[in-house]
Structures are given as structure tokens and as C-alpha cells.
Design a protein around this motif. Sequence first.
Motif, PDB file in Angstrom:
ATOM      1  N   GLY A  96       0.771  -1.235   0.000  1.00 31.47           N
ATOM      2  CA  GLY A  96       0.000   0.000   0.000  1.00 31.47           C
ATOM      3  C   GLY A  96       0.803   1.285   0.000  1.00 31.47           C
ATOM      4  O   GLY A  96       0.226   2.374   0.027  1.00 31.47           O
ATOM      5  N   ARG A  97       2.120   1.197  -0.058  1.00 25.85           N
ATOM      6  CA  ARG A  97       2.977   2.392  -0.057  1.00 25.85           C
ATOM      7  C   ARG A  97       3.686   2.547  -1.394  1.00 25.85           C
ATOM      8  O   ARG A  97       4.155   1.574  -1.984  1.00 25.85           O
ATOM      9  N   LYS A  98       3.784   3.807  -1.847  1.00 26.92           N
ATOM     10  CA  LYS A  98       4.547   4.116  -3.056  1.00 26.92           C
ATOM     11  C   LYS A  98       6.008   4.269  -2.664  1.00 26.92           C
ATOM     12  O   LYS A  98       6.340   5.044  -1.763  1.00 26.92           O
ATOM     13  N   ILE A  99       6.866   3.528  -3.358  1.00 25.57           N
ATOM     14  CA  ILE A  99       8.297   3.502  -3.045  1.00 25.57           C
ATOM     15  C   ILE A  99       9.096   3.810  -4.304  1.00 25.57           C
ATOM     16  O   ILE A  99       8.791   3.292  -5.382  1.00 25.57           O
ATOM     17  N   THR A 100      10.119   4.652  -4.150  1.00 29.93           N
ATOM     18  CA  THR A 100      11.077   4.890  -5.222  1.00 29.93           C
ATOM     19  C   THR A 100      12.424   4.373  -4.749  1.00 29.93           C
ATOM     20  O   THR A 100      12.900   4.755  -3.677  1.00 29.93           O
ATOM     21  N   LEU A 101      13.018   3.507  -5.544  1.00 30.15           N
ATOM     22  CA  LEU A 101      14.295   2.873  -5.223  1.00 30.15           C
ATOM     23  C   LEU A 101      15.320   3.293  -6.267  1.00 30.15           C
ATOM     24  O   LEU A 101      15.081   3.164  -7.468  1.00 30.15           O
ATOM     25  N   LEU A 102      16.446   3.820  -5.795  1.00 26.97           N
ATOM     26  CA  LEU A 102      17.513   4.240  -6.702  1.00 26.97           C
ATOM     27  C   LEU A 102      18.853   4.021  -6.027  1.00 26.97           C
ATOM     28  O   LEU A 102      18.913   3.645  -4.852  1.00 26.97           O
ATOM     29  N   HIS A 103      19.922   4.235  -6.759  1.00 29.43           N
ATOM     30  CA  HIS A 103      21.252   4.096  -6.178  1.00 29.43           C
ATOM     31  C   HIS A 103      21.837   5.456  -5.816  1.00 29.43           C
ATOM     32  O   HIS A 103      22.073   5.739  -4.652  1.00 29.43           O
ATOM     33  N   ASP A 104      22.035   6.290  -6.807  1.00 30.78           N
ATOM     34  CA  ASP A 104      22.691   7.589  -6.607  1.00 30.78           C
ATOM     35  C   ASP A 104      21.642   8.674  -6.336  1.00 30.78           C
ATOM     36  O   ASP A 104      20.820   8.967  -7.202  1.00 30.78           O
ATOM     37  N   PRO A 105      21.669   9.286  -5.155  1.00 32.48           N
ATOM     38  CA  PRO A 105      20.651  10.295  -4.834  1.00 32.48           C
ATOM     39  C   PRO A 105      20.739  11.537  -5.713  1.00 32.48           C
ATOM     40  O   PRO A 105      19.772  12.288  -5.812  1.00 32.48           O
ATOM     41  N   GLN A 106      21.865  11.748  -6.375  1.00 33.92           N
ATOM     42  CA  GLN A 106      22.010  12.911  -7.251  1.00 33.92           C
ATOM     43  C   GLN A 106      21.279  12.729  -8.583  1.00 33.92           C
ATOM     44  O   GLN A 106      21.147  13.677  -9.349  1.00 33.92           O
ATOM     45  N   SER A 107      20.796  11.512  -8.832  1.00 41.39           N
ATOM     46  CA  SER A 107      20.147  11.231 -10.107  1.00 41.39           C
ATOM     47  C   SER A 107      18.648  11.554 -10.108  1.00 41.39           C
ATOM     48  O   SER A 107      17.967  11.345 -11.107  1.00 41.39           O
ATOM     49  N   LEU A 108      18.146  12.091  -8.990  1.00 40.63           N
ATOM     50  CA  LEU A 108      16.719  12.331  -8.859  1.00 40.63           C
ATOM     51  C   LEU A 108      16.476  13.472  -7.872  1.00 40.63           C
ATOM     52  O   LEU A 108      17.200  13.593  -6.883  1.00 40.63           O
ATOM     53  N   GLU A 109      15.470  14.293  -8.128  1.00 41.90           N
ATOM     54  CA  GLU A 109      15.085  15.325  -7.166  1.00 41.90           C
ATOM     55  C   GLU A 109      14.168  14.685  -6.132  1.00 41.90           C
ATOM     56  O   GLU A 109      12.955  14.595  -6.321  1.00 41.90           O
ATOM     57  N   ILE A 110      14.762  14.223  -5.046  1.00 40.86           N
ATOM     58  CA  ILE A 110      14.036  13.460  -4.037  1.00 40.86           C
ATOM     59  C   ILE A 110      12.871  14.265  -3.461  1.00 40.86           C
ATOM     60  O   ILE A 110      11.791  13.718  -3.236  1.00 40.86           O
ATOM     61  N   LEU A 136      18.563   8.837   7.631  1.00 38.33           N
ATOM     62  CA  LEU A 136      17.114   8.764   7.794  1.00 38.33           C
ATOM     63  C   LEU A 136      16.613  10.194   7.834  1.00 38.33           C
ATOM     64  O   LEU A 136      17.126  11.013   8.599  1.00 38.33           O
ATOM     65  N   ALA A 137      15.626  10.507   7.014  1.00 34.82           N
ATOM     66  CA  ALA A 137      15.077  11.860   7.000  1.00 34.82           C
ATOM     67  C   ALA A 137      13.590  11.800   6.713  1.00 34.82           C
ATOM     68  O   ALA A 137      13.116  10.918   5.988  1.00 34.82           O
ATOM     69  N   LYS A 138      12.882  12.738   7.282  1.00 34.09           N
ATOM     70  CA  LYS A 138      11.453  12.880   7.019  1.00 34.09           C
ATOM     71  C   LYS A 138      11.265  14.190   6.276  1.00 34.09           C
ATOM     72  O   LYS A 138      11.647  15.253   6.779  1.00 34.09           O
ATOM     73  N   LEU A 139      10.756  14.125   5.060  1.00 27.37           N
ATOM     74  CA  LEU A 139      10.473  15.316   4.267  1.00 27.37           C
ATOM     75  C   LEU A 139       8.961  15.416   4.132  1.00 27.37           C
ATOM     76  O   LEU A 139       8.363  14.757   3.281  1.00 27.37           O
ATOM     77  N   LYS A 140       8.343  16.181   5.017  1.00 25.98           N
ATOM     78  CA  LYS A 140       6.882  16.263   5.115  1.00 25.98           C
ATOM     79  C   LYS A 140       6.345  14.865   5.394  1.00 25.98           C
ATOM     80  O   LYS A 140       6.630  14.302   6.432  1.00 25.98           O
ATOM     81  N   ASP A 141       5.601  14.294   4.464  1.00 23.78           N
ATOM     82  CA  ASP A 141       5.030  12.960   4.687  1.00 23.78           C
ATOM     83  C   ASP A 141       5.825  11.854   3.993  1.00 23.78           C
ATOM     84  O   ASP A 141       5.353  10.744   3.837  1.00 23.78           O
ATOM     85  N   LYS A 142       7.050  12.161   3.594  1.00 21.06           N
ATOM     86  CA  LYS A 142       7.905  11.215   2.878  1.00 21.06           C
ATOM     87  C   LYS A 142       9.078  10.798   3.769  1.00 21.06           C
ATOM     88  O   LYS A 142       9.734  11.635   4.370  1.00 21.06           O
ATOM     89  N   LEU A 143       9.357   9.504   3.815  1.00 18.15           N
ATOM     90  CA  LEU A 143      10.518   8.987   4.531  1.00 18.15           C
ATOM     91  C   LEU A 143      11.622   8.715   3.524  1.00 18.15           C
ATOM     92  O   LEU A 143      11.382   8.100   2.475  1.00 18.15           O
ATOM     93  N   VAL A 144      12.830   9.172   3.827  1.00 16.62           N
ATOM     94  CA  VAL A 144      13.993   8.968   2.962  1.00 16.62           C
ATOM     95  C   VAL A 144      15.003   8.127   3.744  1.00 16.62           C
ATOM     96  O   VAL A 144      15.364   8.483   4.868  1.00 16.62           O
ATOM     97  N   LYS A 148      10.913  16.292  -4.850  1.00 15.70           N
ATOM     98  CA  LYS A 148       9.783  16.339  -5.773  1.00 15.70           C
ATOM     99  C   LYS A 148       9.187  14.962  -6.062  1.00 15.70           C
ATOM    100  O   LYS A 148       8.139  14.861  -6.707  1.00 15.70           O
ATOM    101  N   GLU A 149       9.830  13.917  -5.602  1.00 11.51           N
ATOM    102  CA  GLU A 149       9.374  12.557  -5.884  1.00 11.51           C
ATOM    103  C   GLU A 149       8.053  12.281  -5.172  1.00 11.51           C
ATOM    104  O   GLU A 149       7.909  12.533  -3.983  1.00 11.51           O
ATOM    105  N   LYS A 150       7.090  11.764  -5.926  1.00  4.55           N
ATOM    106  CA  LYS A 150       5.781  11.443  -5.363  1.00  4.55           C
ATOM    107  C   LYS A 150       5.816  10.006  -4.846  1.00  4.55           C
ATOM    108  O   LYS A 150       5.405   9.073  -5.540  1.00  4.55           O
ATOM    109  N   ALA A 151       6.324   9.870  -3.625  1.00  3.26           N
ATOM    110  CA  ALA A 151       6.441   8.556  -3.004  1.00  3.26           C
ATOM    111  C   ALA A 151       6.315   8.709  -1.497  1.00  3.26           C
ATOM    112  O   ALA A 151       6.579   9.772  -0.943  1.00  3.26           O
ATOM    113  N   ASP A 152       5.922   7.619  -0.851  1.00  8.67           N
ATOM    114  CA  ASP A 152       5.884   7.597   0.610  1.00  8.67           C
ATOM    115  C   ASP A 152       7.275   7.321   1.173  1.00  8.67           C
ATOM    116  O   ASP A 152       7.632   7.784   2.246  1.00  8.67           O
ATOM    117  N   LEU A 153       8.053   6.539   0.410  1.00  9.09           N
ATOM    118  CA  LEU A 153       9.386   6.117   0.831  1.00  9.09           C
ATOM    119  C   LEU A 153      10.342   6.225  -0.349  1.00  9.09           C
ATOM    120  O   LEU A 153      10.042   5.735  -1.437  1.00  9.09           O
TER     121      LEU A 153
END
Length: 157
Positions: free
Chosen positions: A86-100, A118-126, A102-107
Amino acid sequence: MKIGIISDTHDNLPKLERAVSLFNKNKVDFVLHAGDYVAPFTIDKMNALSCDWLGVFGNNDGEKKGLAAKSMNRIKEPPYRLKLFGRKITLLHDPQSLEIKKEKADLVVFGHTHKPELAKLKDKLVVNPGECSGWISGKSTAAIVDLAGLTARIIKI
């Protein structure tokens, strides 16, 4: 639902075995690998998990065809977006390859830096689980995420 997260195993089989044991002991429901397996023989250790798993390629995964074949195509090109328990997840290797942010994901899960985060960006866990291998920092770590509460902890392997 609990998921295990590892990254940057870099062919360190004893550390990968310990991570798999940690995940099995904690009865995680799924495992995500954020890349840098390096060689296909590491997949045998991943297949000792008591649950299913998938991952993405990292910048040190040169033998992509072998890794894809050995993993039965469980390793994808990043960023890989999935829905899990039930959670939207984005999985990547290099964090510089994506604007985290702006990513529409829960995790959002990444590796590459070899530094746990470990970071919480509003309702997103990184989550960056750090490096499983311990080759660079001397510290082998993984993470376990509770998807229901969207909380995580870094665990020394």
C-alpha cells in the motif's frame, strides 16, 4: 509490514550473509537492495532470504547481464518505482540522479554515499541504509522500515 533495506554490498559475502540473517531473524516481509552488488555470485546470498526481494543497479555493477540473469530479473534500472503493501516507493542508487523532494512517493530509498541517513520530508521517509560491505567506512549497516508507521531504524550488522 516490515521491509529490510541494504545497499553497497560490494561482494562482501560474510557481511551480506549477516544482513540476510538479520532480516530473516526480524521476519521482514520484503527486502530492497539499493545497488552495487558488483558480481553475480552475491545473488546466491540474497536468495537465502525468507522473503522476496528486488533491487536496482548501482554504478559499480558492471556485469549487468549476469546479475539480471542470476537474480531472475529482480534487479531493475534506477529509479524504480513500485507499490508495496500500500505504499509508493522509489528505489535508486545515486541520490544525485533524482530530485528526491519532488518525488511522489511515501518512501525513497537510495545508497551510493555509504553513509546511513534517515530523513522525514513532510510525509515522505527517505532512507539510505549505509554500506553493507563496510569497505569504505568500516561500519556495516542495514535498515528496517515499518511501512505502516513509516518509521525506520539503522542497524549495525
